[in-house]
Design an enzyme around this catalytic site. Structure first.
Site, PDB file in Angstrom:
ATOM      1  N   ARG A 109     -13.139  -8.784   1.976  1.00  0.00           N
ATOM      2  CA  ARG A 109     -11.735  -8.487   1.659  1.00  0.00           C
ATOM      3  C   ARG A 109     -10.904  -9.756   1.879  1.00  0.00           C
ATOM      4  O   ARG A 109     -10.037 -10.105   1.084  1.00  0.00           O
ATOM      5  CB  ARG A 109     -11.200  -7.350   2.543  1.00  0.00           C
ATOM      6  CG  ARG A 109     -11.861  -5.997   2.329  1.00  0.00           C
ATOM      7  CD  ARG A 109     -11.556  -5.437   0.964  1.00  0.00           C
ATOM      8  NE  ARG A 109     -10.112  -5.292   0.755  1.00  0.00           N
ATOM      9  CZ  ARG A 109      -9.364  -4.284   1.201  1.00  0.00           C
ATOM     10  NH1 ARG A 109      -9.918  -3.289   1.847  1.00  0.00           N
ATOM     11  NH2 ARG A 109      -8.065  -4.250   0.965  1.00  0.00           N
ATOM     12  N   HIS A 141      -7.598   0.985  -6.157  1.00  0.00           N
ATOM     13  CA  HIS A 141      -7.727   0.085  -4.991  1.00  0.00           C
ATOM     14  C   HIS A 141      -8.400  -1.218  -5.466  1.00  0.00           C
ATOM     15  O   HIS A 141      -9.537  -1.501  -5.106  1.00  0.00           O
ATOM     16  CB  HIS A 141      -8.545   0.778  -3.902  1.00  0.00           C
ATOM     17  CG  HIS A 141      -8.465   0.129  -2.563  1.00  0.00           C
ATOM     18  ND1 HIS A 141      -7.641  -0.936  -2.277  1.00  0.00           N
ATOM     19  CD2 HIS A 141      -9.122   0.409  -1.387  1.00  0.00           C
ATOM     20  CE1 HIS A 141      -7.790  -1.279  -1.010  1.00  0.00           C
ATOM     21  NE2 HIS A 141      -8.677  -0.482  -0.452  1.00  0.00           N
ATOM     22  N   CYS A 159     -16.337   1.284   1.275  1.00  0.00           N
ATOM     23  CA  CYS A 159     -15.151   0.449   1.534  1.00  0.00           C
ATOM     24  C   CYS A 159     -14.698   0.524   2.979  1.00  0.00           C
ATOM     25  O   CYS A 159     -13.980  -0.364   3.440  1.00  0.00           O
ATOM     26  CB  CYS A 159     -14.019   0.842   0.590  1.00  0.00           C
ATOM     27  SG  CYS A 159     -13.393   2.521   0.846  1.00  0.00           S
ATOM     28  N   ARG A 176       0.882  -1.180   0.000  1.00  0.00           N
ATOM     29  CA  ARG A 176       0.000   0.000   0.000  1.00  0.00           C
ATOM     30  C   ARG A 176       0.906   1.213   0.000  1.00  0.00           C
ATOM     31  O   ARG A 176       1.729   1.375   0.907  1.00  0.00           O
ATOM     32  CB  ARG A 176      -0.901   0.008   1.234  1.00  0.00           C
ATOM     33  CG  ARG A 176      -1.562   1.354   1.467  1.00  0.00           C
ATOM     34  CD  ARG A 176      -2.638   1.320   2.507  1.00  0.00           C
ATOM     35  NE  ARG A 176      -3.806   0.614   2.003  1.00  0.00           N
ATOM     36  CZ  ARG A 176      -5.000   0.634   2.599  1.00  0.00           C
ATOM     37  NH1 ARG A 176      -5.187   1.314   3.710  1.00  0.00           N
ATOM     38  NH2 ARG A 176      -6.021  -0.034   2.082  1.00  0.00           N
ATOM     39  N   GLN A 223     -10.126  -3.957  -3.075  1.00  0.00           N
ATOM     40  CA  GLN A 223     -11.409  -3.541  -2.522  1.00  0.00           C
ATOM     41  C   GLN A 223     -12.549  -3.901  -3.472  1.00  0.00           C
ATOM     42  O   GLN A 223     -13.592  -4.422  -3.054  1.00  0.00           O
ATOM     43  CB  GLN A 223     -11.398  -2.019  -2.291  1.00  0.00           C
ATOM     44  CG  GLN A 223     -12.696  -1.500  -1.738  1.00  0.00           C
ATOM     45  CD  GLN A 223     -12.982  -2.034  -0.351  1.00  0.00           C
ATOM     46  OE1 GLN A 223     -12.155  -1.916   0.531  1.00  0.00           O
ATOM     47  NE2 GLN A 223     -14.144  -2.632  -0.155  1.00  0.00           N
ATOM     48  N   ASP A 283     -17.558   6.869  -0.634  1.00  0.00           N
ATOM     49  CA  ASP A 283     -16.292   6.723   0.093  1.00  0.00           C
ATOM     50  C   ASP A 283     -16.018   8.056   0.781  1.00  0.00           C
ATOM     51  O   ASP A 283     -16.697   9.062   0.519  1.00  0.00           O
ATOM     52  CB  ASP A 283     -15.181   6.347  -0.908  1.00  0.00           C
ATOM     53  CG  ASP A 283     -13.841   6.037  -0.237  1.00  0.00           C
ATOM     54  OD1 ASP A 283     -13.796   5.832   0.994  1.00  0.00           O
ATOM     55  OD2 ASP A 283     -12.824   6.013  -0.960  1.00  0.00           O
TER      56      ASP A 283
HETATM   57  N1   CP Z   1     -11.077  -0.363   2.833  1.00  0.00           N
HETATM   58  C1   CP Z   1      -9.781  -0.392   3.202  1.00  0.00           C
HETATM   59  O1   CP Z   1      -8.866  -0.578   2.410  1.00  0.00           O
HETATM   60  O2   CP Z   1      -9.599  -0.220   4.550  1.00  0.00           O
HETATM   61  P1   CP Z   1      -8.221  -0.030   5.302  1.00  0.00           P
HETATM   62  O3   CP Z   1      -7.687   1.326   4.948  1.00  0.00           O
HETATM   63  O4   CP Z   1      -8.569  -0.143   6.760  1.00  0.00           O
HETATM   64  O5   CP Z   1      -7.254  -1.104   4.873  1.00  0.00           O
HETATM   65  N1  NVA Z   2     -10.211   6.647  -0.799  1.00  0.00           N
HETATM   66  C1  NVA Z   2      -9.714   6.180   0.465  1.00  0.00           C
HETATM   67  C2  NVA Z   2      -9.870   4.700   0.592  1.00  0.00           C
HETATM   68  C3  NVA Z   2      -9.453   4.139   1.913  1.00  0.00           C
HETATM   69  C4  NVA Z   2      -9.570   2.651   1.988  1.00  0.00           C
HETATM   70  C5  NVA Z   2      -8.267   6.604   0.627  1.00  0.00           C
HETATM   71  O1  NVA Z   2      -7.494   6.458  -0.324  1.00  0.00           O
HETATM   72  O2  NVA Z   2      -7.928   7.089   1.706  1.00  0.00           O
END
Ligand code: CP
Ligand code: NVA
Length: 308
Positions: A294, A134, A266, A107, A137, A225
């Site tokens: 997930r 993502h 998400c 990530r 997700q 989101d």
């Molecule tokens: N939805 C998601 O990716 O959550 P986290 O940021 O907690 O991993």
């Molecule tokens: N759009 C959000 C998703 C988190 C899982 C971010 O990138 O922070």
């Protein structure tokens, strides 16, 4: 090398096979304690590195648990605690980690970091979120939709809010899984047009509609989101909130969708900002199934990458 970098760069038949395998694996361990191993142990003897340059609850825990259920071992690494966070290049990090582990999930911020990791690693790399996409997700989201309502192909999905990284992977999925997608949000926060054009080129309808009530009319699935993503400047928070407030998913907006429409987020959610608690906890919401999925979806992604 089979990476899982994005939904648009993964073969549609492989995506379908992953969703079906995730569903089967979930069924096979229904009612078992979370910590119980799966009957099949396809990751036995495998080591997985999970690298986080941003915070995470779901991605971190679901990958870790998924590896263990499949008989492998995992290590969660914070980018800041690695030399990566202190000037070592991504390319060198990728080459070194490939000498120790069988699979890397990362990530990160820039998409270029993910691609550099994939280029220099000699083991598969999985995208656990970038500023731009993502994909894990949305694999969980497809699994969740289909568990509740059957095939997503031909359905109408509506995204209300910021045209962000999660929307981008939905647009990729629209093209690959064959569903229609409507974006509703302020023009200043439109998604990159390339995501929309690519999906349209695959034959699905992708629309931009500024009026959220019109957008949601006839929706099978409504998604939103956070209004401020992890990579967005906090200084932009107030401006973004002001622009996005008309796109809040509340009961009045959900009333325009089909009566059996689902609601997804998400998570993490900012309750009563992008979605009200009444919707989050209401009859349309499947947000916690989505979070659970997930785990199941990513187990299939890892098996795909490792060919096991
Ligand atoms: N939805 C998601 O990716 O959550 P986290 O940021 O907690 O991993
Ligand atoms: N759009 C959000 C998703 C988190 C899982 C971010 O990138 O922070």
């Amino acid at each position: 090398m089979t990476h899982f970098l994005d939904i648009n760069t993964t073969d549609a038949a492989d995506l379908r096979a992953m969703i079906d395998q995730a569903h089967a694996m979930k069924q096979a361990r229904a009612d078992r304690p979370r910590g119980a191993p799966d009957d099949a142990q396809p990751l036995a003897g495998r080591m997985v590195a999970l690298i986080f340059e941003k915070p995470s609850t779901r991605t971190r825990v679901s990958f870790d648990v998924g590896v263990r259920q499949m008989g492998g071992q995992s290590m969660v690494l914070s980018g800041q605690d690695m030399q990566l966070g202190h000037g070592e290049t991504i390319a060198d990090t990728a080459r070194v980690l490939s000498r120790y582990v069988d699979l890397i999930m990362i990530r990160t911020f820039e998409e270029a970091t993910l691609h550099e990791m994939a280029e220099y690693a000699s083991v598969p790399v999985i995208n656990g979120l970038t500023n731009r996409t993502h994909p894990c997700q949305i694999m969980a989201d497809i699994l969740t939709y289909e568990e509740h309502r059957g095939p997503i192909a031909g359905r109408k999905v509506v995204w209300s809010g910021d045209g962000n990284n999660v929307f981008a992977s939905f647009a990729h999925a629209a093209g690959q899984f064959g569903f229609d997608l409507t974006f509703t949000g302020p023009a200043t926060l439109d998604p990159e047009m390339c995501f929309i054009e690519e999906a349209r080129a695959k034959g699905v309808t992708v629309e931009i509609e500024r009026d959220p009530a019109k957008a949601v009319a006839g929706a099978d699935l409504v998604v939103t989101d956070t209004w401020v993503s992890m990579h967005d400047a906090q200084s932009a928070r107030e401006r973004r909130h002001n622009q996005l407030r008309p796109y809040q998913v509340n009961e009045a907006l959900m009333a325009h969708a089909k009566p059996d429409a689902l609601f997804m987020h998400c998570l993490p959610a900012h309750r009563d900002e992008e979605a009200t608690s009444a919707v989050m906890d209401g009859p349309h919401s499947v947000v916690f199934d989505e979070a659970e999925n997930r785990l199941h979806a990513q187990k299939a992604v890892m098996r795909y990458c490792l060919g096991v």
